[in-house]
Structure formats: structure tokens, C-alpha cells
Design an enzyme around this catalytic site. Sequence first.
Site, PDB file in Angstrom:
ATOM      1  N   HIS A 141       1.143  -1.436  -0.128  1.00 10.74           N
ATOM      2  CA  HIS A 141      -0.352   0.023  -0.462  1.00 10.74           C
ATOM      3  C   HIS A 141       1.168   1.390  -0.175  1.00 10.74           C
ATOM      4  O   HIS A 141       0.412   1.819   0.224  1.00 10.74           O
ATOM      5  CB  HIS A 141      -1.054  -0.182   1.105  1.00 10.74           C
ATOM      6  CG  HIS A 141      -1.789  -1.057   1.531  1.00 10.74           C
ATOM      7  ND1 HIS A 141      -2.939  -1.297   0.325  1.00 10.74           N
ATOM      8  CD2 HIS A 141      -2.793  -1.597   2.570  1.00 10.74           C
ATOM      9  CE1 HIS A 141      -3.893  -2.115   0.129  1.00 10.74           C
ATOM     10  NE2 HIS A 141      -3.591  -2.550   1.554  1.00 10.74           N
ATOM     11  N   ASP A 178      -2.973 -10.501  -2.623  1.00  7.57           N
ATOM     12  CA  ASP A 178      -3.194  -9.949  -1.201  1.00  7.57           C
ATOM     13  C   ASP A 178      -5.268  -9.098  -1.584  1.00  7.57           C
ATOM     14  O   ASP A 178      -5.228  -8.919  -2.297  1.00  7.57           O
ATOM     15  CB  ASP A 178      -2.973  -8.638  -0.735  1.00  7.57           C
ATOM     16  CG  ASP A 178      -3.389  -7.896   0.660  1.00  7.57           C
ATOM     17  OD1 ASP A 178      -2.485  -8.125   1.748  1.00  7.57           O
ATOM     18  OD2 ASP A 178      -4.154  -7.534   0.960  1.00  7.57           O
TER      19      ASP A 178
END
Length: 377
Positions: A141, A178
Site C-alpha cells: 500500500h 492480497d
Amino acid sequence: MGNKTGFICDESYFWHDTGNGALFLSPGGWIEADEHGESPKSKRRVKNLLERSRFIEELHVLKPRPATRKEVEWNHARSYIDRVESLSRTEGGDAGELAIVGRGSYEIALLSAGGVISGIDAVMKGEVKNVYALTRPPGHHAERDKGIGFCLFNNVAIAAHYAKKEYNLKRILIIDWDVHHGNGTESSFYDDPEVLTISLHQEYNFPSNRGDVEDVGEDRGAGFNVNIPLPAGTGNAGYLHAIEKIISPIAEQFKPEIILVAAGQGASVFDPLAQMMVTADGFKKMAVAIKELAQQICGGRLVLCHEGGYSAAYVPICTLKIIEGISGLQSEVREDPYHETIKGLPTNILSPHQKHAIEQVIGVQSPFWKFENLSRV
């Protein structure tokens, strides 16, 4: 080439301190103090299970080295790196959005990014056939100028830059399975035709307003960014269908020289921060499919980098099965201990709306890629 699967971990990874909280919030008000969602427990228990089952003896254990400041700067702004270092040397704090830095986290984050770099070296030099890097803190992220969602430095993106510069690779494939969208990795290579990024994630989850099918890259990178948002409840069948119908045909045309996987186990049936239904057996089948793709296209060069997954009980089982999948070996954990609990769930059924979501991706990507076997979807 070495015939074993490499395994990378370091005790320091478990010392990255995210403090207490509940899921992703700090305690206070109506939130009673609990373990933070990104506590070290799930990752430490992966290593514990590998040792308890003695499966770690079947792996080639590799020692990570810290990433250098220069290597991190290939992907992150100097001002942001300075902020993480400063927080780490004082009392800690948030390096962006839900990206907690504890005392000493800067050095640990360098070692986490360096762990994936060490995996690149081991695979490229033929020391091992492939690698699983159990790194922490996670990274996918993290954007150029801020941390997001537990991630400080973008481990897999930094490793891709390293592979380009150190080994002069021109075609790198990053698969991010993910459950949350790999926004930071997408941003890193959005206009780069040498790095093809593919993100499988739960639609409308985290981060908000990221990971749409229409986000395909820009300029020279148009078509080299693929988003596969999947509906809540998607299980093994949906993920494997996406690999077969989207990832494999694209990879066969791109012909990567190495495949990197941002391997978060947050899509598991027991995860508290998502609503998917992938089982440990499903993760193993995904790993086998990607391993076979790597063997077919790039001489088996494959590095998996641990990301999220927040069920401390189930992440270790899922990760063990992934490592079984890429190693081709069977551990003493013959059956998923949670099999009786989940056997009645429709994890292996591809529903019409899940199939439709995957077909939408093919429709958007088809101007850029010639999908073979399209008639069989």
C-alpha cells in the site's frame, strides 16, 4: 540452480511495534485496547508452524540484508524516508494513513525491503529455485510519499526496481493476490511498460476508490496495469478462474523474466478485514498455478513476498500450504485443521456473478492484450 525453495525471515520482523488498538484503530473512546490488527502474531506463527512441523528443514534458509537508502529512494521520496526515520528514532507515530512507525521500525523496514531483494539475488544467481520471504512490515500500500494501511516501504516495488537496475531485467511481472488493492505498487509502475502489475482484490474494500477495472495504466504503461476486483464471497474457484483466464494469458504474451508475488493471505475464509472465502487448499492451488507459469515462461524465477492476512490462527496454515505449493513438497500437516468447519462452504463453486466480474476485466483489457482461449470463458 539450487533445487530447494528459499525461505527468508528475521526475528527483527516481529519486533516492528504497531502498539495496541483494535483492528486498525487506536484505543480510546469506545474502543477498548486490544492487539493491533498488524501485530506480529500471524507472521511469527508462520515461522513457528514451519519449525513445529519440521518443514523448515526442507527449505534453504536465507539471511536478509537491509536495503540501502539509495535502493529505497528508487521508489520513495527522500522527505518521506526522512519522516519514517525520524518517527522511528523518537516516539513513533503515523507515517501517513494507518501506517504506524514504532521505535526502531525504520531499520526493520529496511530489512523487510532488503529481504525481498535478497530473494531476487538468490533466484537470479541460481542458489534456489524460488523464494518465500516472510517479511514485515508489509509494503504494497505504501505510496511514494506516504505510508498507507500498515505499510511503510513498498517491499515488492523496491525489489522490482532492484531487479531492473542490478540485473537489467526489462520484463517483470508483479502479481498481487492480497485481498486489498495493491495501490502503492500500481502507482510505482503506472506508466512503466517494463513492469506489468496485476492486482486481485476484493472490490470496494481498501483503499477506497482504488483498483477499478478501468485503471489500466497511462502513457507508455497503458495496458500494463491490470485490476481484477472480485465480489465479496469469492473463494478458491473464483481466484483460480481469474488466474487461468486473465493472468496466465497475459503473462504468456508479456513473457516476464521473473515473477514477483505480493502474497497477502487476507482473502482467507477467516480474515477479520475482508469477506472472501479462500481456503488453505485454495492458496496452495494458486501457488502451484503461479509456479507452473513461472516454470513455463521464465525458468521458474519466482519470489513471493508476504503482505497482509490478519487471522492469526489461519494465516500460518495458508502460508505453509503456499510454501508446499512452490516447493512441490508435502509437510506433515496433511490436512487443513479447519477442514471440518469450512467443508460445507461454497469455496470451490464459481458463481455467475463472480464469473461476470472476471469477464468484465477481459472486456476492458482486450484492446491491449489478445486473449487466447477467450471462447472457453
